[in-house]
Design an enzyme around this catalytic site. Structure first.
Site, mmCIF file in Angstrom:
data_model
loop_
_atom_site.group_PDB
_atom_site.id
_atom_site.type_symbol
_atom_site.label_atom_id
_atom_site.label_comp_id
_atom_site.label_asym_id
_atom_site.label_seq_id
_atom_site.Cartn_x
_atom_site.Cartn_y
_atom_site.Cartn_z
ATOM 1 N N GLU A 7 0.573 -1.193 -0.012
ATOM 2 C CA GLU A 7 -0.313 0.371 -0.308
ATOM 3 C C GLU A 7 0.561 1.584 0.456
ATOM 4 O OE1 GLU A 7 0.700 -1.905 2.677
ATOM 5 O OE2 GLU A 7 -1.141 -2.024 3.821
ATOM 6 N N ASP A 81 -1.172 -4.595 4.821
ATOM 7 C CA ASP A 81 0.138 -4.502 6.185
ATOM 8 C C ASP A 81 -0.809 -5.727 7.163
ATOM 9 O OD1 ASP A 81 0.957 -2.196 5.912
ATOM 10 O OD2 ASP A 81 0.182 -0.970 7.088
ATOM 11 N N ASP A 83 -3.006 -6.959 9.232
ATOM 12 C CA ASP A 83 -4.118 -6.468 10.030
ATOM 13 C C ASP A 83 -5.890 -6.214 9.630
ATOM 14 O OD1 ASP A 83 -4.336 -4.072 8.898
ATOM 15 O OD2 ASP A 83 -3.535 -3.205 10.943
ATOM 16 N N GLU A 85 -7.572 -4.055 8.543
ATOM 17 C CA GLU A 85 -7.466 -3.757 7.016
ATOM 18 C C GLU A 85 -6.159 -3.195 6.570
ATOM 19 O OE1 GLU A 85 -6.469 1.133 8.351
ATOM 20 O OE2 GLU A 85 -7.190 1.697 6.445
ATOM 21 N N TYR A 281 4.729 -4.255 13.769
ATOM 22 C CA TYR A 281 4.055 -3.409 12.987
ATOM 23 C C TYR A 281 3.202 -2.803 13.779
ATOM 24 C CZ TYR A 281 -0.158 -2.491 10.048
ATOM 25 O OH TYR A 281 -2.034 -1.994 10.274
ATOM 26 N N ARG A 283 0.248 -1.233 14.527
ATOM 27 C CA ARG A 283 -1.341 -1.563 15.241
ATOM 28 C C ARG A 283 -1.274 -3.069 15.713
ATOM 29 N NH1 ARG A 283 -3.671 1.558 9.475
ATOM 30 N NH2 ARG A 283 -2.788 3.398 10.404
ATOM 31 N N HIS A 326 0.379 -10.010 15.639
ATOM 32 C CA HIS A 326 0.761 -10.764 16.692
ATOM 33 C C HIS A 326 1.278 -10.629 18.077
ATOM 34 C CE1 HIS A 326 1.200 -14.827 13.680
ATOM 35 N NE2 HIS A 326 1.793 -13.752 14.472
#
Ligand code: ZN
Ligand code: ZN
Ligand code: ZN
Ligand code: ZN
Length: 727
Positions: A7, A81, A83, A85, A281, A283, A326
């Site tokens: 992205e 990414d 997750d 999103e 990551y 988030r 995680h």
């Protein structure tokens, strides 16, 4: 040719280094599709809450390019990414460019090992994760649309409400009401300057802070008349354990208290560090560290501090969502204690490094001492006086995080029963303080505690309530505005259930269940939306309109008819209005100054032909508009002014209108003259050039960047960050 799509351009740059030229790496530059703005019809509710997306504005050329490349590619991999999103973006890319069965690769850090490892284990797009994200978007859209509509009708046109930001606003308002209701009272702090037999001076504090001055006088009287001696000397060894590795919320809190960064700034910096391959990551709500990371930490601790400093720990994980990001936020290479290309990146990286290292270190041991003294022969209601000391015996994890260390306070050498000389006995009058307002990081902590929002949404929740004018930043704290107060009060009175902690938290849990395949998209939306819509309809009919915010203090009379006034909510907050409005238009500002009302010019509106033209006072001076506002948006401009506003640059969206200077709530912007048919707007004056990268209009930049692309997601929006070799 093999195509890999991510992205962000920065991420693409880092990844391509690790793939030895075997892949063409391209960036989608964020989302490629979204729901059309302010449109409920974009969701087919009867058909099963099916969203109809459209290609995001300005993304047509990116999508076309990816489509071309995908056609020629033998294989297409989506590496957005790790997750929900990211999963949703991957799915949107698949749909937008018509991929049959793309492979999805996931890594939590952009390092050579992690990327190469991920390439060996591609999977399909995870429909559950994608649906959880879609359910969030659809829910937010429906709630936002319906609640805002109701608020327009009952409170004021143009206001809005949302599923997650309304509970956040409510939390701020609850605190605000506590502050308003707070009644402070006086209390006294009593201190005694004393010295021991070796003539070392120190200060004792009274164990009680009396609220009754009679007791203060009694303590002073008895204290001055009698002898003082050491009553007790207590030593206790306490352990201080390190904190768990960072998750999104704790990183935001620590960066706020240690570095003074707001959560949105912290996330922006963390994203750059992640995209450069320096941290995992950002988030996440997991405090886990991988085996590899723990062994790296152990190596660093043993080498730098010694074996006795090492203590490998696991921290209880709160998240049940094992499929998503995680791992905790940590450096990808713990051997590197400092990294980043500028000061703020370095500071945040070092904070993450020391937190990761210290989380696997031994407890610190601190010796706490308490020296208490008594006034000989004092009655039992006279409290004892004391002083506390502390000394670090073993620093443990504090060695890696010295900022968490408190200064040692050494007490003078005394023995129990030793006589103390009283030098002075002093009192200081104080007042209890109201609870303080939340800081941004404090609100994030509260939201997390109450189960509202998720790591990916904390920063945007705050941004939304600030952008909408419901909350103001007052230094580091968040202060609700009059508008925020009124909107929250209305929602609490009418939608208490839907903006409650428990409801919002349960909805988050439902979304988590969808992400794990334990609940159905359709069921969650149906269960929610039926009762919700019923409630909106019921309130639309029966809820009271909030036009009157209560009577104004009698000292302020209507400047026109001298009658009583009431508080009302205007565009810029509260103001005083004549109670007889609309018969009498007398008004005062919140401070009581007379406000010039709108002047009816008695000329018919050329647009709607039912209203009349009215001269009003606006933020940018007087202007003439239609009395039917907000239904009719006609605003008169004189010819000279009109000529000045034209730019001569043709609109690149409809190819018909001309880009023209306009004034909005946030100041000047440039929009298409074909409005409302064409809604193209850009922030600053167009230069007349076209962006070579995305075909959007180029616009005026700043002193250092004379010209930039108007498309916020185009890399050329920040031309100073572009690699000159690639342009
Ligand atoms: Zn009046
Ligand atoms: Zn009109
Ligand atoms: Zn246009
Ligand atoms: Zn561009």
């Amino acid at each position: 040719m093999k195509l890999l799509i991510v992205e962000s351009p920065a991420k693409a740059k880092t990844i391509s280094k690790y793939l030895d030229g075997k892949y063409t790496v391209k960036a989608s530059v964020g989302h490629v599709r979204d729901l059309p703005k302010n449109n409920k019809k974009a969701i087919d509710i009867e058909g099963g809450f099916i969203p109809h997306y459209e290609i995001s504005k300005g993304k047509e050329s990116v999508v076309a390019e990816l489509k071309q490349l995908a056609k020629k590619a033998d294989e297409v991999l989506l590496a957005t990414d790790p997750d929900r999103e990211g999963e949703a973006i991957a799915w949107h890319i698949k749909e937008a460019i018509g991929l049959k069965k793309p492979k999805r690769v996931v890594f939590h850090e952009i390092t050579k090992e992690a990327v190469q490892e991920a390439m060996l284990h591609p999977r399909d797009i995870d429909e559950n994760l994608k649906e959880a994200q879609e359910a969030r978007r659809v829910l937010d859209r429906l709630v936002g649309y319906d609640l805002s509509g109701l608020i327009w009708k009952k409170v004021r046109y143009g206001l809005s409400a949302g599923r997650v930001q309304s509970p956040a606003l409510r939390i701020l308002m609850e605190r605000e009401r506590e502050i308003r209701a707070f009644i402070s009272h006086k209390f006294w702090v009593i201190t005694a300057d004393v010295s021991n037999q070796a003539n070392v001076q120190f200060i004792l504090e009274c164990g009680e802070q009396p609220t009754d001055y009679a007791l203060v006088e009694k303590i002073l009287d008895i204290g001055k008349k009698n002898e003082w001696k050491v009553k007790d000397l207590k030593e206790t060894e306490v352990k201080r354990a390190p904190k768990a590795p960072f998750i999104t919320s704790t990183l935001q809190q620590a960066a706020s208290s240690r570095l003074g960064y707001a959560p949105s700034r912290t996330m922006g910096i963390a994203q750059k560090l992640y995209e450069a391959g320096l941290i995992t990551y950002m988030r996440t709500d997991s405090t886990n560290l991988s085996k590899m990371a723990i062994s790296q930490v152990a190596g660093v601790v043993e080498k730098k501090y010694g074996k006795e400093y090492l203590d490998i720990r696991t921290y209880a994980a709160k998240s049940k969502n094992a499929q998503e990001a995680h791992e905790a936020i940590r450096p990808t290479n713990l051997a590197v204690a400092s990294a980043g290309i500028n000061e703020e990146q370095k500071k945040l990286y070092e904070l993450i490094w020391s937190r990761t290292i210290s989380s696997q270190m031994a407890d610190a041991k601190v010796l706490r001492t308490k020296l208490s003294a008594e006034i000989v022969g004092a009655p039992s209601d006279i409290p004892e006086f004391a002083i506390n000391g502390s000394r670090v015996l073993f620093d443990g994890w504090l060695a890696a995080d010295p900022a968490a260390r408190q200064d040692d306070v050494e007490l003078p050498k005394v023995t129990v029963g030793e006589k103390l000389n009283l030098i002075d006995l002093k009192t200081e009058e104080k007042e209890t303080q109201p609870p303080s307002r939340y800081s941004e990081a404090g609100l994030v902590k509260e939201l997390e505690k109450r189960g509202i929002g998720r790591p990916s949404t904390y920063a945007s929740i705050i941004k939304t309530i600030v952008d909408r004018g419901y909350v103001e930043k007052d230094g580091k704290t968040l202060k609700p505005t009059d508008t925020g107060d009124v909107v929250s009060t209305f929602l609490e009175a009418n939608f208490n259930e839907y903006i409650s902690d428990s409801f919002t938290a349960e909805m988050e849990d439902d979304l988590d269940e969808i992400s794990r395949g334990e609940n159905q998209y359709l069921k969650v939306l149906k269960d929610f939306y039926g009762p919700f819509l019923k409630m909106v309809k019921e309130k639309s009919k029966n809820a009271d309109k909030i036009t009157d915010l209560g009577p104004v203090d009698e000292q302020f009379k209507c400047p026109v008819c001298n009658g009583p006034m009431i508080w009302k909510l205007g565009r810029a907050g509260k103001f005083m209005s004549c109670k007889k409005f609309p018969e009498c238009v007398g008004a005062r500002t919140a401070e009581g100054n007379i406000m010039e009302g709108p002047k009816d010019l008695g000329i018919k509106c050329p647009d709607c032909e039912t209203g009349t033209l009215v001269e009003r006072q606006g933020r940018f001076g007087t202007f003439i508009a239609c009395s039917n506002y907000p239904k009719c948006k006609y605003v008169k401009t004189d010819e000279k002014e009109e000529a000045r506003r034209k730019t001569g640059v043709k609109c690149n969206v409809c190819n018909e209108g001309e880009m023209t200077e306009k004034r909005g709530r946030f100041g000047i912007f440039y929009g298409c003259s074909n409005y409302p048919k064409c809604k193209n707007i850009i922030k600053t004056k167009p230069t007349g050039n076209i962006c070579p990268m995305c075909n959007s209009l180029m616009m005026e930049g700043t002193k250092t960047i004379p010209e930039r692309c108007s498309n916020k997601v185009c890399p050329n929006h920040n031309p100073h960050k572009l690699d000159p070799k690639k342009v």
